[in-house]
Design a protein around this motif. Structure first.
Motif, PDB file in Angstrom:
ATOM      1  N   TRP A   1       0.826  -1.205   0.000  1.00 39.12           N
ATOM      2  CA  TRP A   1       0.000   0.000   0.000  1.00 39.12           C
ATOM      3  C   TRP A   1       0.866   1.262   0.000  1.00 39.12           C
ATOM      4  CZ3 TRP A   1      -4.593   1.555  -1.258  1.00 39.12           C
ATOM      5  CH2 TRP A   1      -5.034   2.816  -0.834  1.00 39.12           C
ATOM      6  N   ARG A   2       1.906   1.225   0.845  1.00 34.63           N
ATOM      7  CA  ARG A   2       2.802   2.372   0.949  1.00 34.63           C
ATOM      8  C   ARG A   2       3.438   2.682  -0.416  1.00 34.63           C
ATOM      9  NH1 ARG A   2       6.402   0.449   5.031  1.00 34.63           N
ATOM     10  NH2 ARG A   2       7.999   0.199   3.447  1.00 34.63           N
ATOM     11  N   LEU A   3       3.898   1.634  -1.088  1.00 35.63           N
ATOM     12  CA  LEU A   3       4.529   1.838  -2.394  1.00 35.63           C
ATOM     13  C   LEU A   3       3.533   2.359  -3.420  1.00 35.63           C
ATOM     14  CD1 LEU A   3       6.899  -1.219  -2.825  1.00 35.63           C
ATOM     15  CD2 LEU A   3       7.543   1.165  -2.834  1.00 35.63           C
ATOM     16  N   VAL A   4       2.346   1.761  -3.378  1.00 34.13           N
ATOM     17  CA  VAL A   4       1.298   2.120  -4.332  1.00 34.13           C
ATOM     18  C   VAL A   4       0.943   3.611  -4.227  1.00 34.13           C
ATOM     19  CG1 VAL A   4      -1.230   1.850  -4.493  1.00 34.13           C
ATOM     20  CG2 VAL A   4       0.245  -0.146  -4.717  1.00 34.13           C
ATOM     21  N   THR A   5       0.904   4.116  -2.977  1.00 35.04           N
ATOM     22  CA  THR A   5       0.526   5.528  -2.773  1.00 35.04           C
ATOM     23  C   THR A   5       1.583   6.483  -3.308  1.00 35.04           C
ATOM     24  OG1 THR A   5       1.503   5.547  -0.573  1.00 35.04           O
ATOM     25  CG2 THR A   5      -0.850   5.069  -0.692  1.00 35.04           C
ATOM     26  N   ARG A   6       2.778   5.971  -3.571  1.00 42.16           N
ATOM     27  CA  ARG A   6       3.827   6.847  -4.106  1.00 42.16           C
ATOM     28  C   ARG A   6       3.876   6.836  -5.631  1.00 42.16           C
ATOM     29  NH1 ARG A   6       7.228   4.887   0.930  1.00 42.16           N
ATOM     30  NH2 ARG A   6       6.155   6.278   2.364  1.00 42.16           N
ATOM     31  N   TYR A   7       3.013   6.035  -6.204  1.00 37.22           N
ATOM     32  CA  TYR A   7       2.961   5.994  -7.666  1.00 37.22           C
ATOM     33  C   TYR A   7       1.691   6.633  -8.211  1.00 37.22           C
ATOM     34  CZ  TYR A   7       7.146   3.266  -8.431  1.00 37.22           C
ATOM     35  OH  TYR A   7       8.451   2.873  -8.523  1.00 37.22           O
ATOM     36  N   VAL A   8       0.576   6.451  -7.499  1.00 34.39           N
ATOM     37  CA  VAL A   8      -0.675   7.041  -8.001  1.00 34.39           C
ATOM     38  C   VAL A   8      -1.401   7.816  -6.905  1.00 34.39           C
ATOM     39  CG1 VAL A   8      -1.158   5.461  -9.918  1.00 34.39           C
ATOM     40  CG2 VAL A   8      -1.870   4.837  -7.639  1.00 34.39           C
TER      41      VAL A   8
ATOM     42  N   VAL B   1      -6.165  16.466  -4.743  1.00 32.23           N
ATOM     43  CA  VAL B   1      -5.283  17.512  -5.269  1.00 32.23           C
ATOM     44  C   VAL B   1      -3.928  17.498  -4.579  1.00 32.23           C
ATOM     45  CG1 VAL B   1      -5.042  20.008  -5.610  1.00 32.23           C
ATOM     46  CG2 VAL B   1      -7.269  18.927  -5.874  1.00 32.23           C
ATOM     47  N   GLU B   2      -3.946  17.368  -3.246  1.00 24.78           N
ATOM     48  CA  GLU B   2      -2.696  17.411  -2.482  1.00 24.78           C
ATOM     49  C   GLU B   2      -1.755  16.275  -2.911  1.00 24.78           C
ATOM     50  OE1 GLU B   2      -1.109  17.248   2.070  1.00 24.78           O
ATOM     51  OE2 GLU B   2      -3.265  17.442   1.757  1.00 24.78           O
ATOM     52  N   ALA B   3      -2.316  15.083  -3.000  1.00 26.46           N
ATOM     53  CA  ALA B   3      -1.503  13.926  -3.393  1.00 26.46           C
ATOM     54  C   ALA B   3      -0.999  14.085  -4.820  1.00 26.46           C
ATOM     55  CB  ALA B   3      -2.322  12.648  -3.262  1.00 26.46           C
ATOM     56  N   THR B   4      -1.836  14.634  -5.682  1.00 28.20           N
ATOM     57  CA  THR B   4      -1.439  14.819  -7.077  1.00 28.20           C
ATOM     58  C   THR B   4      -0.283  15.799  -7.166  1.00 28.20           C
ATOM     59  OG1 THR B   4      -3.733  14.478  -7.630  1.00 28.20           O
ATOM     60  CG2 THR B   4      -2.354  15.329  -9.370  1.00 28.20           C
ATOM     61  N   ASN B   5      -0.350  16.883  -6.396  1.00 28.98           N
ATOM     62  CA  ASN B   5       0.728  17.875  -6.406  1.00 28.98           C
ATOM     63  C   ASN B   5       2.034  17.274  -5.908  1.00 28.98           C
ATOM     64  OD1 ASN B   5      -0.798  19.880  -7.454  1.00 28.98           O
ATOM     65  ND2 ASN B   5      -1.344  20.774  -5.473  1.00 28.98           N
TER      66      ASN B   5
ATOM     67  N   LYS C   1       7.279  10.564   2.416  1.00 32.31           N
ATOM     68  CA  LYS C   1       7.395   9.495   3.420  1.00 32.31           C
ATOM     69  C   LYS C   1       6.153   9.386   4.299  1.00 32.31           C
ATOM     70  CE  LYS C   1      12.344   9.144   4.083  1.00 32.31           C
ATOM     71  NZ  LYS C   1      13.477   9.578   4.875  1.00 32.31           N
ATOM     72  N   LYS C   2       5.385  10.490   4.374  1.00 27.91           N
ATOM     73  CA  LYS C   2       4.200  10.474   5.232  1.00 27.91           C
ATOM     74  C   LYS C   2       3.290   9.326   4.797  1.00 27.91           C
ATOM     75  CE  LYS C   2       3.745  15.303   6.297  1.00 27.91           C
ATOM     76  NZ  LYS C   2       3.161  16.507   5.742  1.00 27.91           N
ATOM     77  N   SER C   3       2.930   8.499   5.777  1.00 28.98           N
ATOM     78  CA  SER C   3       2.096   7.358   5.385  1.00 28.98           C
ATOM     79  C   SER C   3       0.646   7.796   5.200  1.00 28.98           C
ATOM     80  CB  SER C   3       2.195   6.246   6.420  1.00 28.98           C
ATOM     81  OG  SER C   3       1.763   6.727   7.652  1.00 28.98           O
ATOM     82  N   ILE C   4       0.045   7.201   4.230  1.00 31.83           N
ATOM     83  CA  ILE C   4      -1.347   7.521   3.916  1.00 31.83           C
ATOM     84  C   ILE C   4      -2.227   6.416   4.489  1.00 31.83           C
ATOM     85  CG2 ILE C   4      -2.970   7.690   1.974  1.00 31.83           C
ATOM     86  CD1 ILE C   4      -0.364   8.957   0.550  1.00 31.83           C
TER      87      ILE C   4
END
Lengths: 163, 91
Positions: A18-25, A98-102, B12-15
């Motif tokens: 999940w952590r990795l996935v959130t850094r790609y999309v 928006v925040e994640a996209t930025n 690094k902040k976890s979601i």
């Protein structure tokens, strides 16, 4: 396949994936879709896993490759919809988070390999040797990709006033 | 450099994680391959019904409808006394 084995892998590594996935999309729906895709690949490939590399290294490799393909697919999809929106056939797709996209925007300036190396080295804090094993690359190539990726991101941050 | 470090800290902040149990169930449903044969069988059945229906309703006898002009061509003997043919060939 032993279903218990998959359950164990899922329970032990779901947070990592999940952590990795959130850094790609960006966007919850895309993240969940990618997360599912990764675990479907793991489900398919687990019977063939012979333990030549550490399980975690193998999982990183699957996640990263699936994420790269997903991002490429997403970019093609967005381009197509922008084209249709330009021709006024339909509205452009709104971006929900928006925040994640930025936050992910500067990463789009990197090629898939640079992006992965930077995420694994600076965000996941993995050793260069480990990254080399994950991506099947010599350490020298990992190093050069990392320094190039850092340079591009710094330039991008400067251009955008640090986000 | 401060900018870069700040940016990396942001990454690094976890979601917050999703509902892992729900996603697990979805993955399990998708991972089990659905058997192909029910679809194939129903398609074959529908095709068979169509073929049988066609075979039962189609009139295979050549020249069965002697009212058509084309049937004249298929007739082995001359058609005399047929109203349509007389009209077509009347001089």
């Amino acid at each position: 396949m032993d279903i218990q084995e998959f359950d164990r892998v899922y329970n032990d590594h779901k947070e990592l994936v999940w952590r990795l996935v959130t850094r790609y999309v960006a966007g919850q729906q895309d993240r969940e879709d990618l997360f599912q895709e990764v675990f479907l690949k793991i489900h398919q490939a687990l019977p063939k896993f012979r333990g030549e590399s550490a399980l975690e290294t193998w999982l990183y490799r699957i996640t990263v490759n699936t994420a790269i393909n997903y991002v490429k697919k997403q970019q093609r999809y967005r381009l197509f919809h922008q084209l249709l929106a330009g021709l006024r056939f339909e509205e452009a797709i709104p971006t929900s988070d928006v925040e994640a996209t930025n936050l992910l925007k500067p990463l789009e300036k990197l090629n898939p390999r640079q992006r992965t190396v930077l995420l694994l080295a600076d965000v996941e804090e993995r050793k260069l040797e480990e990254i080399g094993a994950m991506l099947r690359l010599p350490v020298g190539t990992v190093k050069s990709n990392l320094s190039r990726a850092r340079e591009i991101i710094k330039k991008e941050l400067k251009r955008n006033g640090g986000l | 450099m401060a900018d870069y470090n700040g940016y990396v800290s942001g990454l690094k902040k976890s979601i917050a994680g999703p509902d892992y149990d729900r996603l697990y169930r979805v993955i399990q449903t998708k991972a089990v391959p659905r058997p192909v044969w029910p679809t194939a069988l129903s398609l074959a059945g529908a095709l068979a019904v169509c073929l049988i229906g066609f075979a039962l309703n189609y009139d295979f006898e050549p020249g069965a409808n002697s009212e058509t002009v084309a049937s004249y061509l298929n007739e082995g003997t001359a058609i005399n006394g047929n109203e349509l043919m007389s009209y077509v060939f009347q001089e």
